[in-house]
Scaffold this motif. Structure first.
Motif, PDB file in Angstrom:
ATOM      1  N   PRO A   1       0.877  -1.145  -0.041  1.00 16.06           N
ATOM      2  CA  PRO A   1      -0.014  -0.052  -0.249  1.00 16.06           C
ATOM      3  C   PRO A   1       0.861   1.552   0.111  1.00 16.06           C
ATOM      4  N   SER A   2       2.189   1.028   0.427  1.00 14.55           N
ATOM      5  CA  SER A   2       2.957   2.340   0.500  1.00 14.55           C
ATOM      6  C   SER A   2       3.319   2.969  -0.856  1.00 14.55           C
ATOM      7  N   GLN A   3       3.346   2.021  -1.803  1.00 18.78           N
ATOM      8  CA  GLN A   3       3.561   2.302  -3.173  1.00 18.78           C
ATOM      9  C   GLN A   3       2.474   2.384  -4.084  1.00 18.78           C
ATOM     10  N   ASP A   4       1.196   2.290  -3.452  1.00 19.42           N
ATOM     11  CA  ASP A   4       0.202   2.192  -4.370  1.00 19.42           C
ATOM     12  C   ASP A   4      -0.322   3.529  -4.885  1.00 19.42           C
ATOM     13  N   VAL A   5      -1.070   3.635  -5.768  1.00 19.78           N
ATOM     14  CA  VAL A   5      -1.558   5.152  -6.266  1.00 19.78           C
ATOM     15  C   VAL A   5      -3.112   5.129  -5.918  1.00 19.78           C
ATOM     16  N   ARG A   6      -3.572   5.976  -5.105  1.00 17.99           N
ATOM     17  CA  ARG A   6      -4.785   6.260  -4.797  1.00 17.99           C
ATOM     18  C   ARG A   6      -5.628   4.901  -4.582  1.00 17.99           C
ATOM     19  N   ASP A   7      -4.794   3.903  -3.721  1.00 19.78           N
ATOM     20  CA  ASP A   7      -5.397   2.745  -3.607  1.00 19.78           C
ATOM     21  C   ASP A   7      -5.842   1.647  -4.768  1.00 19.78           C
ATOM     22  N   MET A   8      -5.384   2.006  -5.848  1.00 14.42           N
ATOM     23  CA  MET A   8      -5.851   1.298  -7.061  1.00 14.42           C
ATOM     24  C   MET A   8      -5.752  -0.253  -7.095  1.00 14.42           C
ATOM     25  N   THR A   9      -4.482  -0.496  -6.471  1.00 18.61           N
ATOM     26  CA  THR A   9      -4.294  -2.077  -6.298  1.00 18.61           C
ATOM     27  C   THR A   9      -5.316  -2.833  -5.383  1.00 18.61           C
ATOM     28  N   SER A  10      -5.242  -1.949  -4.148  1.00 20.48           N
ATOM     29  CA  SER A  10      -6.259  -2.608  -3.191  1.00 20.48           C
ATOM     30  C   SER A  10      -7.434  -2.368  -3.517  1.00 20.48           C
ATOM     31  N   ARG A  11      -7.944  -1.550  -4.296  1.00 21.74           N
ATOM     32  CA  ARG A  11      -9.370  -1.573  -4.762  1.00 21.74           C
ATOM     33  C   ARG A  11      -9.497  -2.631  -5.790  1.00 21.74           C
ATOM     34  N   LEU A  12      -8.440  -2.941  -6.629  1.00 23.60           N
ATOM     35  CA  LEU A  12      -8.705  -4.136  -7.340  1.00 23.60           C
ATOM     36  C   LEU A  12      -8.793  -5.542  -6.758  1.00 23.60           C
ATOM     37  N   ALA A  13      -7.900  -5.656  -5.887  1.00 20.44           N
ATOM     38  CA  ALA A  13      -7.949  -6.617  -4.843  1.00 20.44           C
ATOM     39  C   ALA A  13      -9.322  -6.858  -4.326  1.00 20.44           C
ATOM     40  N   ALA A  14     -10.313  -5.824  -3.857  1.00 14.62           N
ATOM     41  CA  ALA A  14     -11.336  -5.810  -3.301  1.00 14.62           C
ATOM     42  C   ALA A  14     -12.502  -6.599  -4.374  1.00 14.62           C
ATOM     43  N   HIS A  15     -12.290  -5.976  -5.703  1.00 20.00           N
ATOM     44  CA  HIS A  15     -12.995  -6.444  -6.589  1.00 20.00           C
ATOM     45  C   HIS A  15     -12.665  -7.863  -6.658  1.00 20.00           C
ATOM     46  N   VAL A  16     -11.294  -8.483  -6.870  1.00 17.45           N
ATOM     47  CA  VAL A  16     -11.058  -9.857  -6.919  1.00 17.45           C
ATOM     48  C   VAL A  16     -11.897 -10.717  -5.857  1.00 17.45           C
ATOM     49  N   MET A  17     -11.857 -10.132  -4.629  1.00 16.23           N
ATOM     50  CA  MET A  17     -12.566 -10.544  -3.721  1.00 16.23           C
ATOM     51  C   MET A  17     -14.325 -10.910  -4.003  1.00 16.23           C
ATOM     52  N   MET A  18     -14.694  -9.783  -4.362  1.00 17.64           N
ATOM     53  CA  MET A  18     -16.067  -9.889  -4.874  1.00 17.64           C
ATOM     54  C   MET A  18     -16.410 -10.779  -5.782  1.00 17.64           C
ATOM     55  N   LYS A  19     -15.660 -10.861  -6.969  1.00 15.46           N
ATOM     56  CA  LYS A  19     -15.859 -11.954  -8.058  1.00 15.46           C
ATOM     57  C   LYS A  19     -15.774 -13.393  -7.533  1.00 15.46           C
ATOM     58  N   PHE A  20     -14.876 -13.486  -6.540  1.00 20.56           N
ATOM     59  CA  PHE A  20     -14.918 -14.996  -6.137  1.00 20.56           C
ATOM     60  C   PHE A  20     -16.065 -15.046  -5.033  1.00 20.56           C
ATOM     61  N   MET A  21     -16.530 -14.200  -4.339  1.00 22.30           N
ATOM     62  CA  MET A  21     -17.546 -14.387  -3.397  1.00 22.30           C
ATOM     63  C   MET A  21     -18.952 -14.542  -3.941  1.00 22.30           C
ATOM     64  N   TYR A  22     -19.154 -13.385  -4.838  1.00 26.74           N
ATOM     65  CA  TYR A  22     -20.506 -13.295  -5.614  1.00 26.74           C
ATOM     66  C   TYR A  22     -20.448 -14.053  -7.033  1.00 26.74           C
ATOM     67  N   LYS A  23     -19.570 -14.179  -7.549  1.00 28.61           N
ATOM     68  CA  LYS A  23     -19.467 -14.846  -8.735  1.00 28.61           C
ATOM     69  C   LYS A  23     -20.479 -13.937  -9.862  1.00 28.61           C
ATOM     70  N   ALA A  24     -20.223 -12.660  -9.798  1.00 25.82           N
ATOM     71  CA  ALA A  24     -20.921 -11.510 -10.648  1.00 25.82           C
ATOM     72  C   ALA A  24     -20.164 -10.369 -10.933  1.00 25.82           C
TER      73      ALA A  24
END
Length: 313
Positions: free
Chosen positions: A290-313
């Motif tokens: 996170p210290s090297q991220d830009v506007r949390d872009m990578t963490s937000r993408l990871a959050a979406h990865v979680m959502m794709k895995f959880m919701y399959k949508a």
């Protein structure tokens, strides 16, 4: 005294009565509390061979979940009632990598023994966390198949530095925890690995797909083919998502960023495809600093990865 606007127990965040954020569906684990998805943080990055503060990623990814709603317009369904049970973060040993590995392994074993959830998400940390995590799932569920999104093979030798974030899959293979033919690597990139490790992957029978294969065949047909194959050969399928498999333009917060990787859409669609299969029941997400991220872009993408895995949508 009664305050007109102040509320000392709550943060001053706008709340729309019709919107549920994904972060609002996370509840801390309590005895007897069950949920669809179990979440655990593995904030270990001391074994990284490059400078990394990936230990801060579990907190950053959890925070990013508050940026997205639980409603899928595609499916016309709101997942607000699908509960995520949070087991918290494993305390990392301040100096010993081996003790940290033992702590991670034991903590995941204890989480699985409770049988509180149907599926599980592990938030790293560097990729070294996959070794104790996959080992714990293998002990619980039997034969494990792994799909690894990565620019690197992560089968480095252990003589030059012990267990690092570059050795998890060599450790798993050498100890017989997984078989080579049950490991699928997608997104491996040119100029990111040594010839010796490319040869090792071939000798062990790992199913390797370079980015050139992705360009030629498409990521979804590859994922569908390999998950169907694994589903007939293993008891349990585990996804290991190294965020440096994504192009640096879409994931700038990785310690080992580079050009020529997946787009964010390719990553998300491939996770959804893999998650649609019943035996796909666990996933780790690793290598975000996170210290090297830009506007949390990578963490937000990871959050979406979680959502794709959880919701399959």
């Amino acid at each position: 005294m009664h305050f007109t606007y102040l509320n000392p127990t709550k943060s001053a965040v706008f709340k729309d009565r019709f919107v549920t954020k994904v972060g609002e569906t996370i509840v801390p684990f309590e005895k007897g509390r069950n949920g669809e998805v179990g979440l655990i943080g593995l904030p270990s990055s001391k074994s990284s061979i490059s400078l990394s503060m990936a230990a801060n990623a579990p907190e950053s990814i959890r925070k990013a979940l508050n940026s997205f709603s639980t409603y899928s317009a595609t499916m016309q369904h709101d997942f607000r009632d699908e509960r995520i049970v949070d087991f918290g973060d494993v305390p990392i040993h301040p100096t010993s990598v081996s003790d940290t590995i033992d702590r991670l392994h034991l903590s995941i074993q204890e989480m699985l023994q409770i049988d509180a959830c149907n599926r599980y998400i592990m938030l790293g940390g560097d990729h070294g966390i996959s070794y104790p995590s996959i080992h714990a799932f293998q002990k619980k569920y039997g034969t494990i198949g792994v799909i690894q999104w990565d620019a690197h093979h992560d089968v480095r030798n252990l003589e030059d530095g012990g267990r690092t974030n570059g050795t998890p899959f060599r450790s798993l293979l050498e100890e017989g925890i997984i078989k080579g033919e049950h490991l699928v690597q997608v997104g491996i990139r040119n100029y990111s690995n040594a010839e010796a490790y490319d040869q090792y992957a071939n000798e062990k029978g790992i199913h390797v797909y370079m980015m050139e294969d992705i360009e030629e065949k498409g990521i979804l047909p590859i994922i569908e083919k390999e998950v169907e194959r694994l589903s007939s050969e293993v008891d349990f399928i585990y996804l290991s998502v190294d965020m440096d498999s994504v192009d640096q333009a879409h994931a700038p917060g990785c310690p080992a960023i580079g050009p020529g990787g997946f787009t964010s859409r390719e990553l998300l669609s491939s996770i959804k495809k893999a998650a649609e299969f019943p035996k796909t029941r666990a996933m780790d997400i690793v290598e975000i600093d996170p210290s090297q991220d830009v506007r949390d872009m990578t963490s937000r993408l990871a959050a979406h990865v979680m959502m794709k895995f959880m919701y399959k949508a």
